[in-house]
Motif scaffolding. Structure first.
Motif, PDB file in Angstrom:
ATOM      1  N   ARG A  65       0.772  -1.079   0.065  1.00  0.00           N
ATOM      2  CA  ARG A  65      -0.052   0.146  -0.040  1.00  0.00           C
ATOM      3  C   ARG A  65       0.719   1.279   0.001  1.00  0.00           C
ATOM      4  NH1 ARG A  65      -5.164   0.854  -1.512  1.00  0.00           N
ATOM      5  NH2 ARG A  65      -6.172   2.215  -0.083  1.00  0.00           N
ATOM      6  N   VAL A  66       0.762   2.129  -1.059  1.00  0.00           N
ATOM      7  CA  VAL A  66       1.486   3.379  -0.958  1.00  0.00           C
ATOM      8  C   VAL A  66       0.597   4.420  -1.347  1.00  0.00           C
ATOM      9  CG1 VAL A  66       3.552   2.272  -2.133  1.00  0.00           C
ATOM     10  CG2 VAL A  66       2.054   3.303  -3.708  1.00  0.00           C
ATOM     11  N   ALA A  67       0.964   5.860  -1.112  1.00  0.00           N
ATOM     12  CA  ALA A  67       0.179   7.004  -1.431  1.00  0.00           C
ATOM     13  C   ALA A  67       1.211   7.803  -1.626  1.00  0.00           C
ATOM     14  CB  ALA A  67      -0.731   7.235  -0.052  1.00  0.00           C
ATOM     15  N   TRP A  68       0.579   9.165  -2.115  1.00  0.00           N
ATOM     16  CA  TRP A  68       1.301  10.474  -2.279  1.00  0.00           C
ATOM     17  C   TRP A  68       0.935  11.460  -1.486  1.00  0.00           C
ATOM     18  CZ3 TRP A  68       0.459   6.454  -5.825  1.00  0.00           C
ATOM     19  CH2 TRP A  68       1.463   6.290  -6.549  1.00  0.00           C
ATOM     20  N   VAL A  69       1.656  12.462  -1.099  1.00  0.00           N
ATOM     21  CA  VAL A  69       1.437  13.408  -0.143  1.00  0.00           C
ATOM     22  C   VAL A  69       0.677  14.580  -0.922  1.00  0.00           C
ATOM     23  CG1 VAL A  69       2.409  15.208   1.279  1.00  0.00           C
ATOM     24  CG2 VAL A  69       3.398  13.224   1.240  1.00  0.00           C
ATOM     25  N   GLU A  70      -0.334  14.904  -0.801  1.00  0.00           N
ATOM     26  CA  GLU A  70      -1.571  15.779  -1.542  1.00  0.00           C
ATOM     27  C   GLU A  70      -0.481  16.964  -1.964  1.00  0.00           C
ATOM     28  OE1 GLU A  70      -5.916  17.413  -1.749  1.00  0.00           O
ATOM     29  OE2 GLU A  70      -4.756  17.668   0.269  1.00  0.00           O
ATOM     30  N   SER A  71       0.071  17.985  -0.912  1.00  0.00           N
ATOM     31  CA  SER A  71       0.782  19.181  -1.209  1.00  0.00           C
ATOM     32  C   SER A  71       1.693  18.892  -2.160  1.00  0.00           C
ATOM     33  CB  SER A  71       1.065  19.644   0.027  1.00  0.00           C
ATOM     34  OG  SER A  71       2.083  18.589   0.605  1.00  0.00           O
ATOM     35  N   GLU A  72       2.734  17.692  -2.204  1.00  0.00           N
ATOM     36  CA  GLU A  72       3.713  17.402  -3.080  1.00  0.00           C
ATOM     37  C   GLU A  72       3.098  17.199  -4.641  1.00  0.00           C
ATOM     38  OE1 GLU A  72       6.093  14.266  -1.525  1.00  0.00           O
ATOM     39  OE2 GLU A  72       6.662  15.435   0.321  1.00  0.00           O
ATOM     40  N   VAL A  73       1.878  16.694  -4.724  1.00  0.00           N
ATOM     41  CA  VAL A  73       1.485  16.360  -6.214  1.00  0.00           C
ATOM     42  C   VAL A  73       0.858  17.898  -6.575  1.00  0.00           C
ATOM     43  CG1 VAL A  73      -0.431  15.355  -7.381  1.00  0.00           C
ATOM     44  CG2 VAL A  73       0.788  13.915  -5.462  1.00  0.00           C
ATOM     45  N   ALA A  74       0.375  18.497  -5.622  1.00  0.00           N
ATOM     46  CA  ALA A  74      -0.108  20.089  -6.019  1.00  0.00           C
ATOM     47  C   ALA A  74       1.049  20.880  -6.556  1.00  0.00           C
ATOM     48  CB  ALA A  74      -0.923  20.691  -4.880  1.00  0.00           C
ATOM     49  N   ASP A  75       2.230  20.630  -5.699  1.00  0.00           N
ATOM     50  CA  ASP A  75       3.321  21.444  -6.139  1.00  0.00           C
ATOM     51  C   ASP A  75       3.906  21.019  -7.302  1.00  0.00           C
ATOM     52  OD1 ASP A  75       3.009  22.832  -3.568  1.00  0.00           O
ATOM     53  OD2 ASP A  75       4.690  21.744  -2.583  1.00  0.00           O
ATOM     54  N   TRP A  76       3.960  19.739  -7.764  1.00  0.00           N
ATOM     55  CA  TRP A  76       4.494  19.298  -9.116  1.00  0.00           C
ATOM     56  C   TRP A  76       3.435  19.728 -10.229  1.00  0.00           C
ATOM     57  CZ3 TRP A  76       2.469  16.030 -12.817  1.00  0.00           C
ATOM     58  CH2 TRP A  76       3.454  15.788 -13.757  1.00  0.00           C
ATOM     59  N   ILE A  77       2.216  19.707  -9.923  1.00  0.00           N
ATOM     60  CA  ILE A  77       1.179  20.263 -11.097  1.00  0.00           C
ATOM     61  C   ILE A  77       1.357  21.688 -11.293  1.00  0.00           C
ATOM     62  CG2 ILE A  77      -1.084  20.706 -11.570  1.00  0.00           C
ATOM     63  CD1 ILE A  77      -1.705  18.143 -10.218  1.00  0.00           C
ATOM     64  N   GLU A  78       1.728  22.610 -10.074  1.00  0.00           N
ATOM     65  CA  GLU A  78       1.866  24.152 -10.262  1.00  0.00           C
ATOM     66  C   GLU A  78       3.022  24.326 -10.867  1.00  0.00           C
ATOM     67  OE1 GLU A  78       1.451  26.044  -6.224  1.00  0.00           O
ATOM     68  OE2 GLU A  78      -0.872  25.243  -6.101  1.00  0.00           O
ATOM     69  N   SER A  79       4.227  23.514 -10.721  1.00  0.00           N
ATOM     70  CA  SER A  79       5.427  23.815 -11.214  1.00  0.00           C
ATOM     71  C   SER A  79       5.453  23.514 -12.796  1.00  0.00           C
ATOM     72  CB  SER A  79       6.553  22.766 -10.805  1.00  0.00           C
ATOM     73  OG  SER A  79       6.376  21.543 -11.151  1.00  0.00           O
ATOM     74  N   LYS A  80       4.444  22.500 -13.202  1.00  0.00           N
ATOM     75  CA  LYS A  80       4.278  22.308 -14.551  1.00  0.00           C
ATOM     76  C   LYS A  80       3.420  23.357 -15.006  1.00  0.00           C
ATOM     77  CE  LYS A  80       6.246  18.426 -15.092  1.00  0.00           C
ATOM     78  NZ  LYS A  80       7.712  18.271 -15.920  1.00  0.00           N
ATOM     79  N   MET A  81       2.640  23.963 -14.468  1.00  0.00           N
ATOM     80  CA  MET A  81       2.006  25.182 -15.028  1.00  0.00           C
ATOM     81  C   MET A  81       2.698  26.472 -15.251  1.00  0.00           C
ATOM     82  SD  MET A  81      -1.728  24.597 -12.869  1.00  0.00           S
ATOM     83  CE  MET A  81      -2.129  26.305 -12.870  1.00  0.00           C
ATOM     84  N   ALA A  82       3.839  26.648 -14.335  1.00  0.00           N
ATOM     85  CA  ALA A  82       4.528  27.690 -14.129  1.00  0.00           C
ATOM     86  C   ALA A  82       5.649  27.563 -15.448  1.00  0.00           C
ATOM     87  CB  ALA A  82       5.330  27.921 -12.943  1.00  0.00           C
TER      88      ALA A  82
END
Length: 86
Positions: A65-82
């Motif tokens: 069982r694995v999961a991702w930290v929501e804030s890290e995923v959000a930061d990655w998406i924001e970096s792609k947008m920037a």
């Protein structure tokens, strides 16, 4: 009414609880990023042509069982947008 004020005053003296990071399951990461699960695991694989060292690494919660930290995923998406602006 006085009881409510007393409770409010008592609660005000209680230190705030620490913010608990929200964890996302693979299906949620797929939904938020628009990537397939195969692509996500390719991005995480250092041997893959799709490897992206900036993508958040999953957290092992238990065996299988694995999961991702929501804030890290959000930061990655924001970096792609920037990056698209440049």
């Amino acid at each position: 009414m006085e009881n409510l004020n007393i409770r409010t005053q008592q609660n005000a003296s209680i230190p705030s609880m620490p913010q608990i990071p929200r964890m996302l399951h693979l299906k949620q990461v797929v939904h938020y990023t628009g990537l397939s699960s195969t692509t996500i695991y390719d991005i995480l694989d250092k041997k893959s042509k799709r490897y992206d060292s900036t993508f958040p690494v999953q957290v092992k919660l238990s065996k299988g069982r694995v999961a991702w930290v929501e804030s890290e995923v959000a930061d990655w998406i924001e970096s792609k947008m920037a990056a698209r602006i440049c």
